[in-house]
Design an enzyme around this catalytic site. Structure first.
Site, PDB file in Angstrom:
ATOM      1  N   ALA A 286       0.721  -1.266   0.076  1.00  0.00           N
ATOM      2  CA  ALA A 286      -0.112  -0.098  -0.155  1.00  0.00           C
ATOM      3  C   ALA A 286       0.752   1.217   0.090  1.00  0.00           C
ATOM      4  O   ALA A 286       1.947   1.395   0.760  1.00  0.00           O
ATOM      5  CB  ALA A 286      -0.883  -0.068   1.296  1.00  0.00           C
ATOM      6  N   ASP A 287       0.428   2.294  -0.742  1.00  0.00           N
ATOM      7  CA  ASP A 287       1.007   3.457  -0.711  1.00  0.00           C
ATOM      8  C   ASP A 287       0.453   4.414   0.279  1.00  0.00           C
ATOM      9  O   ASP A 287       1.040   5.289   1.107  1.00  0.00           O
ATOM     10  CB  ASP A 287       1.172   4.214  -1.967  1.00  0.00           C
ATOM     11  CG  ASP A 287       2.111   3.653  -2.891  1.00  0.00           C
ATOM     12  OD1 ASP A 287       3.064   4.426  -3.067  1.00  0.00           O
ATOM     13  OD2 ASP A 287       2.170   2.520  -3.470  1.00  0.00           O
ATOM     14  N   ARG A 288      -0.844   4.442   0.458  1.00  0.00           N
ATOM     15  CA  ARG A 288      -1.934   5.089   1.488  1.00  0.00           C
ATOM     16  C   ARG A 288      -2.985   4.162   1.760  1.00  0.00           C
ATOM     17  O   ARG A 288      -3.629   3.887   0.901  1.00  0.00           O
ATOM     18  CB  ARG A 288      -1.966   6.333   0.912  1.00  0.00           C
ATOM     19  CG  ARG A 288      -2.611   7.495   1.853  1.00  0.00           C
ATOM     20  CD  ARG A 288      -2.913   8.963   1.288  1.00  0.00           C
ATOM     21  NE  ARG A 288      -1.825   9.653   1.000  1.00  0.00           N
ATOM     22  CZ  ARG A 288      -1.259  10.660   1.547  1.00  0.00           C
ATOM     23  NH1 ARG A 288      -1.798  11.000   2.520  1.00  0.00           N
ATOM     24  NH2 ARG A 288       0.142  11.120   1.245  1.00  0.00           N
TER      25      ARG A 288
END
Length: 404
Positions: A286-288
């Site tokens: 996940a990036d965010r």
């Protein structure tokens, strides 16, 4: 911190930072005359065994020459992040922090402590602009800005500000490996329980979430490593991850190096793979992550989640808690950046020859957002976040508060 035979995207000593050039790695990888064929069951692994013999962190004297770039200041760090020389949300945050640490380590600064703190703060704001989607980067910058600001209130020498900053940045590098190993352990144990303690677990992953995207070990790939070391992984499937091919050139690279049984598939083959019942779980990074569990990750993740839901395949997100942004109520608030049209117009992720018709318009988002209702659980270094509400929602804020 990591073994001498481990892959390293970040090589750091105080005053010196080198980043593995993952763009150059693609070009060298494609042009290297491999000493083996590509047919299943032949000398593929054996070829890489000889390739990695004598591997050391400096990546020197290898049949396949792997290049590192020297990062001397925040400008070098900004360019490395923006150009995807370094990638992966955890690695981006650490590389940015260390780039500035290198810059200030030998800086001839004559201002006050408050001016030194302001200097650091502005440099961090600049570094955040290199990849706004990666919450790890903005979260690390905010914490470091707070640290130097508070330190400036209690010291008389500007150099003390830089010293405190450097030590904090170095701690990030050390802590990331420990956090990733905890993610791997939690994820492996949870998946085994969810799958009835099966000894033959096959999983699918997307993009690259291993040692090349972190300080070491990896997040989603760390879970795969833990399953493998526990003797319960039958096979890891990885997507090619178009258009920049992080899966085919990076994840496949790591899986072979770790001697993990693995198979590369086209992005468009994932649904067929699930239909045949060949995987029991999908694990992505996940990036965010928004407060409700909506997750921004590499483009194509949403496709996998929809397919997994349809085929009854469990879908997991593996990421450190620093990837969680409680300030965002849902994924609708996540800003999605777009990449260069050349990544679609040209081969080799934009680095090769033109393959598309001249004049065609391009839409090339770097990420997509997977709704929380498609996610089985979120694996962190603090434990696994599950859905406890009657409506099947995540209580991420409550989890984080209880984990402190």
């Amino acid at each position: 911190m990591v073994g001498s035979d481990a892959l390293q995207a970040i090589v750091y000593a105080r005053g010196s930072l080198r980043l593995l050039d993952q763009v150059r790695l693609l070009l060298r990888f494609l042009s290297f005359p491999f000493p083996f064929s590509w047919e299943p069951g032949d000398g593929f692994s054996a070829g890489f065994d000889s390739f990695w013999a004598g591997f050391d962190p400096t990546q020197r004297k290898l049949p396949l020459e792997v290049d590192y770039i020297d990062v001397k200041d925040s400008a070098d760090g900004w360019n490395a992040i923006r150009d995807m020389v370094v990638r992966g949300a955890p690695a981006i945050a650490i590389a940015a922090a260390l780039a500035l640490a290198v810059e200030v380590s030998g800086l001839d600064f004559t201002g006050t402590p408050a001016e030194a703190a302001s200097f650091v703060s502005k440099k961090l704001e600049y570094l955040v602009s290199s990849r706004p989607t990666a919450v790890n980067l903005s979260d690390a910058a905010t914490k470091l800005q707070t640290l130097v600001s508070k330190t400036a209130e209690n010291v008389k020498d500007a150099k003390a500000i830089f010293q405190v900053y450097i030590e904090a940045a170095e701690t990030m590098l050390i802590d990331d490996v420990a956090d990733n190993k905890a993610i791997g352990s939690h994820g492996s144990e949870f998946l085994q329980r969810q799958l009835g303690n099966s000894k033959n677990i096959s999983v699918l992953t997307h993009c690259n979430t291993g040692s090349l995207a972190t300080a070491g070990y990896g997040t989603a790939l760390g879970v795969i490593r833990a399953l493998h070391s526990g003797g319960v992984l039958e096979k890891a499937f990885c997507t090619e991850t178009r258009p920049f091919n992080q899966g085919s050139r990076l994840t496949a690279f790591e899986l072979v190096h770790e001697k993990i049984p693995s198979t590369l598939i086209a992005d468009s083959a994932a649904a067929a793979l699930m239909k045949q019942g060949r995987v029991q779980a999908v694990i992505v990074g996940a990036d965010r992550i928004a407060a409700n569990g909506d997750t921004a990750n590499k483009i194509g993740t949403y496709n996998l989640a929809i397919s997994a839901k349809h085929h009854g395949v469990q879908f997991y997100v593996a990421a450190p808690v620093t990837s969680i942004d409680l300030a965002l109520q849902s994924g609708e608030e996540i800003v999605i950046e777009e990449r260069s049209p050349k990544e679609l117009l040209n081969s080799e992720g934009g680095l090769g020859k033109q393959v598309a018709a001249s004049g065609i318009s391009v839409w090339n988002p770097a990420f997509d957002v997977t709704p929380a209702n498609l996610i089985t659980a979120i694996i962190t270094e603090k434990g696994v976040i599950t859905k406890t509400d009657s409506d099947g929602a995540f209580n991420i804020k409550g989890f984080i508060q209880s984990a402190k």
